[in-house]
Write a protein that holds these residues in place. Structure first.
Motif, PDB file in Angstrom:
ATOM      1  N   TYR A 173       0.822  -1.209   0.000  1.00 26.29           N
ATOM      2  CA  TYR A 173       0.000   0.000   0.000  1.00 26.29           C
ATOM      3  C   TYR A 173       0.861   1.267   0.000  1.00 26.29           C
ATOM      4  O   TYR A 173       0.447   2.300  -0.539  1.00 26.29           O
ATOM      5  CB  TYR A 173      -0.942  -0.015   1.194  1.00 26.29           C
ATOM      6  CG  TYR A 173      -1.977  -1.118   1.131  1.00 26.29           C
ATOM      7  CD1 TYR A 173      -2.448  -1.588  -0.083  1.00 26.29           C
ATOM      8  CD2 TYR A 173      -2.488  -1.695   2.298  1.00 26.29           C
ATOM      9  CE1 TYR A 173      -3.393  -2.601  -0.146  1.00 26.29           C
ATOM     10  CE2 TYR A 173      -3.440  -2.708   2.238  1.00 26.29           C
ATOM     11  CZ  TYR A 173      -3.869  -3.164   1.017  1.00 26.29           C
ATOM     12  OH  TYR A 173      -4.811  -4.164   0.944  1.00 26.29           O
ATOM     13  N   LEU A 177       0.378   4.164  -2.775  1.00 26.23           N
ATOM     14  CA  LEU A 177       0.253   5.593  -2.472  1.00 26.23           C
ATOM     15  C   LEU A 177       1.290   6.422  -3.231  1.00 26.23           C
ATOM     16  O   LEU A 177       0.971   7.488  -3.775  1.00 26.23           O
ATOM     17  CB  LEU A 177       0.406   5.823  -0.962  1.00 26.23           C
ATOM     18  CG  LEU A 177      -0.863   5.691  -0.118  1.00 26.23           C
ATOM     19  CD1 LEU A 177      -0.518   5.738   1.359  1.00 26.23           C
ATOM     20  CD2 LEU A 177      -1.862   6.778  -0.457  1.00 26.23           C
ATOM     21  N   TRP A 185      -7.177   7.512  -6.978  1.00 26.62           N
ATOM     22  CA  TRP A 185      -7.934   6.483  -6.260  1.00 26.62           C
ATOM     23  C   TRP A 185      -7.288   5.107  -6.380  1.00 26.62           C
ATOM     24  O   TRP A 185      -6.709   4.755  -7.404  1.00 26.62           O
ATOM     25  CB  TRP A 185      -9.361   6.400  -6.793  1.00 26.62           C
ATOM     26  CG  TRP A 185     -10.209   7.575  -6.420  1.00 26.62           C
ATOM     27  CD1 TRP A 185     -10.364   8.736  -7.133  1.00 26.62           C
ATOM     28  CD2 TRP A 185     -10.986   7.712  -5.240  1.00 26.62           C
ATOM     29  NE1 TRP A 185     -11.203   9.588  -6.462  1.00 26.62           N
ATOM     30  CE2 TRP A 185     -11.613   8.988  -5.298  1.00 26.62           C
ATOM     31  CE3 TRP A 185     -11.243   6.895  -4.142  1.00 26.62           C
ATOM     32  CZ2 TRP A 185     -12.458   9.456  -4.299  1.00 26.62           C
ATOM     33  CZ3 TRP A 185     -12.088   7.352  -3.137  1.00 26.62           C
ATOM     34  CH2 TRP A 185     -12.680   8.624  -3.224  1.00 26.62           C
ATOM     35  N   ILE A 235      -6.419  -0.571   4.589  1.00 24.31           N
ATOM     36  CA  ILE A 235      -6.383   0.563   3.674  1.00 24.31           C
ATOM     37  C   ILE A 235      -6.475   1.880   4.447  1.00 24.31           C
ATOM     38  O   ILE A 235      -5.816   2.869   4.103  1.00 24.31           O
ATOM     39  CB  ILE A 235      -7.502   0.425   2.622  1.00 24.31           C
ATOM     40  CG1 ILE A 235      -7.132  -0.704   1.642  1.00 24.31           C
ATOM     41  CG2 ILE A 235      -7.740   1.735   1.873  1.00 24.31           C
ATOM     42  CD1 ILE A 235      -8.137  -0.932   0.544  1.00 24.31           C
ATOM     43  N   PHE A 240      -4.860   6.186   3.219  1.00 27.81           N
ATOM     44  CA  PHE A 240      -5.856   6.626   2.252  1.00 27.81           C
ATOM     45  C   PHE A 240      -6.974   7.391   2.973  1.00 27.81           C
ATOM     46  O   PHE A 240      -7.256   7.138   4.152  1.00 27.81           O
ATOM     47  CB  PHE A 240      -6.446   5.432   1.504  1.00 27.81           C
ATOM     48  CG  PHE A 240      -5.466   4.726   0.616  1.00 27.81           C
ATOM     49  CD1 PHE A 240      -5.271   5.137  -0.690  1.00 27.81           C
ATOM     50  CD2 PHE A 240      -4.725   3.655   1.093  1.00 27.81           C
ATOM     51  CE1 PHE A 240      -4.359   4.486  -1.512  1.00 27.81           C
ATOM     52  CE2 PHE A 240      -3.811   2.993   0.281  1.00 27.81           C
ATOM     53  CZ  PHE A 240      -3.631   3.418  -1.022  1.00 27.81           C
ATOM     54  N   VAL A 243     -12.267   6.688   2.525  1.00 22.10           N
ATOM     55  CA  VAL A 243     -12.347   5.244   2.337  1.00 22.10           C
ATOM     56  C   VAL A 243     -13.808   4.787   2.401  1.00 22.10           C
ATOM     57  O   VAL A 243     -14.557   5.166   3.305  1.00 22.10           O
ATOM     58  CB  VAL A 243     -11.510   4.505   3.401  1.00 22.10           C
ATOM     59  CG1 VAL A 243     -11.680   2.996   3.281  1.00 22.10           C
ATOM     60  CG2 VAL A 243     -10.039   4.894   3.269  1.00 22.10           C
ATOM     61  N   TYR A 306     -12.309   1.085  -1.455  1.00 22.87           N
ATOM     62  CA  TYR A 306     -11.541   2.059  -2.208  1.00 22.87           C
ATOM     63  C   TYR A 306     -11.258   3.278  -1.375  1.00 22.87           C
ATOM     64  O   TYR A 306     -11.987   3.615  -0.436  1.00 22.87           O
ATOM     65  CB  TYR A 306     -12.243   2.440  -3.518  1.00 22.87           C
ATOM     66  CG  TYR A 306     -13.695   2.877  -3.391  1.00 22.87           C
ATOM     67  CD1 TYR A 306     -14.034   4.196  -3.099  1.00 22.87           C
ATOM     68  CD2 TYR A 306     -14.710   1.957  -3.566  1.00 22.87           C
ATOM     69  CE1 TYR A 306     -15.349   4.580  -3.000  1.00 22.87           C
ATOM     70  CE2 TYR A 306     -16.038   2.337  -3.457  1.00 22.87           C
ATOM     71  CZ  TYR A 306     -16.357   3.643  -3.179  1.00 22.87           C
ATOM     72  OH  TYR A 306     -17.670   4.029  -3.060  1.00 22.87           O
ATOM     73  N   GLY A 307     -10.161   3.941  -1.686  1.00 23.13           N
ATOM     74  CA  GLY A 307      -9.756   5.135  -0.961  1.00 23.13           C
ATOM     75  C   GLY A 307      -8.947   6.049  -1.859  1.00 23.13           C
ATOM     76  O   GLY A 307      -8.450   5.625  -2.911  1.00 23.13           O
ATOM     77  N   ARG A 308      -8.812   7.288  -1.431  1.00 22.47           N
ATOM     78  CA  ARG A 308      -8.147   8.309  -2.228  1.00 22.47           C
ATOM     79  C   ARG A 308      -6.825   8.715  -1.583  1.00 22.47           C
ATOM     80  O   ARG A 308      -6.715   8.783  -0.365  1.00 22.47           O
ATOM     81  CB  ARG A 308      -9.072   9.526  -2.365  1.00 22.47           C
ATOM     82  CG  ARG A 308      -8.504  10.678  -3.192  1.00 22.47           C
ATOM     83  CD  ARG A 308      -9.536  11.761  -3.366  1.00 22.47           C
ATOM     84  NE  ARG A 308      -9.998  12.314  -2.102  1.00 22.47           N
ATOM     85  CZ  ARG A 308      -9.346  13.244  -1.397  1.00 22.47           C
ATOM     86  NH1 ARG A 308      -8.172  13.681  -1.822  1.00 22.47           N
ATOM     87  NH2 ARG A 308      -9.833  13.677  -0.250  1.00 22.47           N
ATOM     88  N   LYS A 309      -5.830   8.969  -2.423  1.00 21.31           N
ATOM     89  CA  LYS A 309      -4.589   9.517  -1.917  1.00 21.31           C
ATOM     90  C   LYS A 309      -4.823  10.975  -1.556  1.00 21.31           C
ATOM     91  O   LYS A 309      -5.426  11.735  -2.315  1.00 21.31           O
ATOM     92  CB  LYS A 309      -3.499   9.450  -2.982  1.00 21.31           C
ATOM     93  CG  LYS A 309      -2.158  10.040  -2.540  1.00 21.31           C
ATOM     94  CD  LYS A 309      -1.080   9.854  -3.599  1.00 21.31           C
ATOM     95  CE  LYS A 309       0.239  10.469  -3.159  1.00 21.31           C
ATOM     96  NZ  LYS A 309       1.318  10.220  -4.144  1.00 21.31           N
TER      97      LYS A 309
END
Length: 315
Positions: A173, A177, A185, A235, A240, A243, A306-309
């Motif tokens: 992970y 990132l 994403w 995650i 992230f 999420v 799912y997650g965002r930087k």
């Protein structure tokens, strides 16, 4: 962090029907993706395995394995109602990375739906598709190793079914990132190896024992098969933001009354039957009997997260 659970599959909309038609058309072509005359392979128990990093991945990479991967691509499409991902990615992504691309079918479908994107599919096994669309590249590589200069390159990184193959998820992970553009994403979908039932019909069966055996194997090899259950906190902990997760119930067998779930269960049962030969030859006949027993109302969870930087580095 938002979590949702879907215990049923809604009717197909036009987008889903179109996507599934496209998947069906691609199945035969993509099932040949791992058939490389140039790659080194290892043969054991009448199955073929990748020789690029011997032992790094537990599954075979022969024709039967490719067919099974394509079958599960269809099951994911059914669950997602024709979509290829659930993350709220931009409408016109520029660079996309598919980790563990398998036969390459997801990468090809995504590239077809997003002609603006350059899609890179990487796998420890070779992907040999001819011709390859201009906006798709396949690379044979071990994404658990160093990514080199792939920093802040991607708008979206996708992965699914990595269970039992990753020795260090936090390290992976961290690479993800670094590989994402700020605000990009990451989405990962994992199938639980633990079958469950709400009415007790699974208790004491060979299928009931299968999950704990798989988890024990993961503990001994240092490559967890429990990532479906650990996905969300892993995650989040990785850094992230925004999420979200969704958990779907996948029937195993045709026992549901509702036709959509019955069809999904039928395909999932076939996936189990085809996959068991590579998972555990010794237990195959016993679990096979449970899979075809209509009195056993088993299902398994499939979780996508799912997650965002973050746009800015953490302080």
């Amino acid at each position: 962090m938002e979590t949702t659970k879907d215990s049923s599959i809604r009717d197909q909309d036009d987008g889903e029907a179109s996507a599934l038609s496209k998947v069906d058309a691609d199945l035969k072509t993509q099932s040949e993706a791992l058939d490389s005359p140039l790659a080194s392979h290892v043969c054991e128990n009448d199955r073929r395995y990748q020789g690029f990093r011997p032992g790094a991945y537990w599954g075979p990479n022969d024709q039967e394995a490719a067919d099974n991967l394509n079958l599960y691509h269809r099951i994911f499409s059914l669950s997602y109602r024709g979509r290829l991902c659930l993350a709220p990615i931009p409408k016109a992504p520029e660079r996309v990375l598919d980790l563990g691309t398998g036969t390459g079918i997801w990468a090809l479908d995504f590239a077809a739906e997003h002609p603006s994107a350059t899609v890179v599919g990487t796998d420890i096994s070779p992907v040999n598709i001819d011709p390859v669309p201009a906006n798709v590249t396949f690379k044979q590589d071990d994404f658990c190793e160093d990514w080199g200069s792939s920093h802040e390159n991607y708008d979206f990184i996708h992965a699914r079914c990595l269970y039992g193959s990753i020795p260090n998820y936090p390290a992976l992970y961290e690479k993800v990132l670094k590989g994402l553009k700020p605000g990009g994403w990451f989405e990962q979908a994992e199938i639980s190896v633990i079958a469950i039932s709400d009415d007790g019909s699974l208790k004491g069966t060979h299928m009931d024992k299968w999950g704990s055996l798989a988890l024990e194997i993961g503990e001994k090899t240092g490559k967890s098969f429990a990532i479906a259950e650990e996905l969300i906190p892993q995650i989040q902990k990785a850094g992230f933001v925004d999420v979200r997760s969704h958990t779907f119930n996948w029937p195993v067998g045709e026992w549901p009354e509702e036709e959509r779930l019955k069809e999904l269960g039928r395909q999932n049962r076939i996936g189990w039957e085809k996959g068991l030969d590579s998972w555990a030859n010794l237990l195959f006949p016993k679990v096979l009997g449970d899979l075809r027993n209509p009195k056993i109302h088993a299902y398994q969870h499939m979780t996508v997260c799912y997650g965002r930087k973050p746009l800015e580095p953490a302080p």
